[in-house]
Enzyme design. Structure first.
Site, PDB file in Angstrom:
ATOM      1  CD  GLN A 173       6.484 -13.494  -5.816  1.00  0.00           C
ATOM      2  OE1 GLN A 173       5.350 -13.084  -5.999  1.00  0.00           O
ATOM      3  NE2 GLN A 173       7.440 -12.759  -5.260  1.00  0.00           N
ATOM      4  CG  HIS A 213       7.899  -4.448   0.684  1.00  0.00           C
ATOM      5  ND1 HIS A 213       6.886  -4.482  -0.250  1.00  0.00           N
ATOM      6  CD2 HIS A 213       7.860  -3.199   1.204  1.00  0.00           C
ATOM      7  CE1 HIS A 213       6.269  -3.309  -0.277  1.00  0.00           C
ATOM      8  NE2 HIS A 213       6.850  -2.529   0.609  1.00  0.00           N
ATOM      9  N   PRO A 273       7.665  -8.649  -8.906  1.00  0.00           N
ATOM     10  CG  PRO A 273       7.295 -10.436  -7.459  1.00  0.00           C
ATOM     11  CD  PRO A 273       8.320  -9.413  -7.843  1.00  0.00           C
ATOM     12  N   GLY A 326      10.714  -1.700  -1.923  1.00  0.00           N
ATOM     13  CA  GLY A 326       9.706  -0.908  -1.240  1.00  0.00           C
ATOM     14  C   GLY A 326       9.910   0.587  -1.360  1.00  0.00           C
ATOM     15  CB  CYS A 334       1.495 -11.282  -1.432  1.00  0.00           C
ATOM     16  SG  CYS A 334      -0.027 -10.654  -2.183  1.00  0.00           S
ATOM     17  NE  ARG A 350       3.316   0.721  -5.254  1.00  0.00           N
ATOM     18  CZ  ARG A 350       3.011   1.523  -4.245  1.00  0.00           C
ATOM     19  NH1 ARG A 350       1.960   2.302  -4.333  1.00  0.00           N
ATOM     20  NH2 ARG A 350       3.762   1.543  -3.161  1.00  0.00           N
TER      21      ARG A 350
END
Length: 325
Positions: free
Chosen positions: A63, A164, A10, A205, A93, A227
């Site tokens: 999420q 992560h 997400p 990550g 986050c 990403r």
């Protein structure tokens, strides 16, 4: 539903429904995630707009961000009613808005509260409930912090833990810096898996390629790409073959975009702006002649009022290739 060996992370303001439909045209089997939605938004906002999704997106996880067990349970129940395949709780986050709202990475400091939220959601829904976290925050010792969170949420019924492999520094680093500056510690996630062999563990990550993802699968149960999947979506074309041993939905990015056209036309007829959809296509092509002209045409023409499907067709026509590299 067993944990996916590969999922797309997400991303706030990016992994909206248009992005997810695009990604689904690149992989049938990857598990897709919504942007994080706060429990307040789910309980009091425009649910059709926030939670609605196209059936092609399955499997897709919702999420949530929040810390009140009752609110999490009700939001999870609503999400299940909309047809989501999984409910995921964000405990990773690091944004200021998240910290101020007592959800996201700051909850790494409150493993018992997270566990209470997980237990409440498990009682409320029949679909899997999962947690996405960091290895620690600020001055926490990751050996202690990650074990404490993992054992608490697993005892509460968490079906899968997504880690992560970086700390989040809530004091001193911006959200953007938190994506790059804290060092990656994949070994810490591997150790967690060895310590909890019966718990599905997914690593996240800094993973930049499908080859890297395959390497991690020797140590953990699944890999989540963030990403790299968004900025270079062409990488997803190889996921089904390389990770799942399956035939991909489309062999080339050109085929995938051609297959997206009916969806784009439907969305335009419902009032969506073309750029809201095509902004997700910017990184679609790699080492393909005409890719720069494709991007420029979408940027210049796709943002104009009234831009229609011809803009996308014309942009595709500027490409000169037989298949994406």
């Amino acid at each position: 539903m067993s944990p996916s060996r590969f999922s797309v992370a997400p991303m706030m303001d990016w992994t909206d429904r248009h992005c997810r439909v695009f990604h689904r045209h690149l992989s049938r089997s990857a598990l897709l995630y919504t942007e994080m939605l706060t429990t307040g938004a789910v309980l009091h906002g425009d649910r059709a707009r926030l939670l609605g999704f196209d059936q092609i997106e399955h499997p897709v996880a919702l999420q949530l961000g929040g810390s009140n067990p009752g609110d999490l349970a009700e939001a999870a129940r609503i999400g299940e009613g909309f047809g989501y395949d999984e409910i995921n709780l964000n405990v990773g986050c690091p944004s200021d808005r998240v910290k101020d709202g007592r959800f996201g990475a700051c909850l790494m400091a409150e493993p018992q509260l997270v566990a209470e939220g997980v237990a409440a959601m498990k009682r409320a829904v029949a679909i899997p409930v999962t947690v996405k976290c960091r290895i620690g925050i600020d001055d926490q010792d990751p050996e202690v912090a990650l074990d404490a969170l993992a054992r608490s949420v697993v005892a509460a019924g968490c079906d899968t833990l997504i880690v992560h492999a970086r700390k989040a520094w809530l004091n001193g680093l911006s959200p953007k810096e938190n994506r790059d500056i804290p060092p990656l510690d994949y070994d810490r996630v591997y150790r967690l898996k060895r310590a909890m062999p019966d718990v599905p563990i997914i690593i996240n990550g800094g993973i930049l390629s499908i080859d890297e993802a395959r390497g991690h699968l020797a140590h953990v149960d699944g890999v989540m790409l963030g990403r790299a999947a968004y900025q270079e979506p062409w990488r997803l074309l190889s996921v089904d073959a390389d990770i799942f041993g399956e035939v991909p939905p489309h062999e080339t990015m050109q085929d995938a975009l051609e297959a997206m056209i009916p969806y784009v036309e439907r969305q335009l007829s419902r009032g969506s702006r073309l750029h809201a959809i095509t902004r997700h296509f910017v990184g679609a092509f790699h080492a393909v002649p005409g890719a720069r002209s494709f991007r420029r045409h979408l940027a210049e023409q796709g943002t104009r009022p009234g831009a229609d499907i011809s803009v996308l067709r014309d942009a595709i026509g500027k490409l000169a290739f037989t298949q994406a590299a």
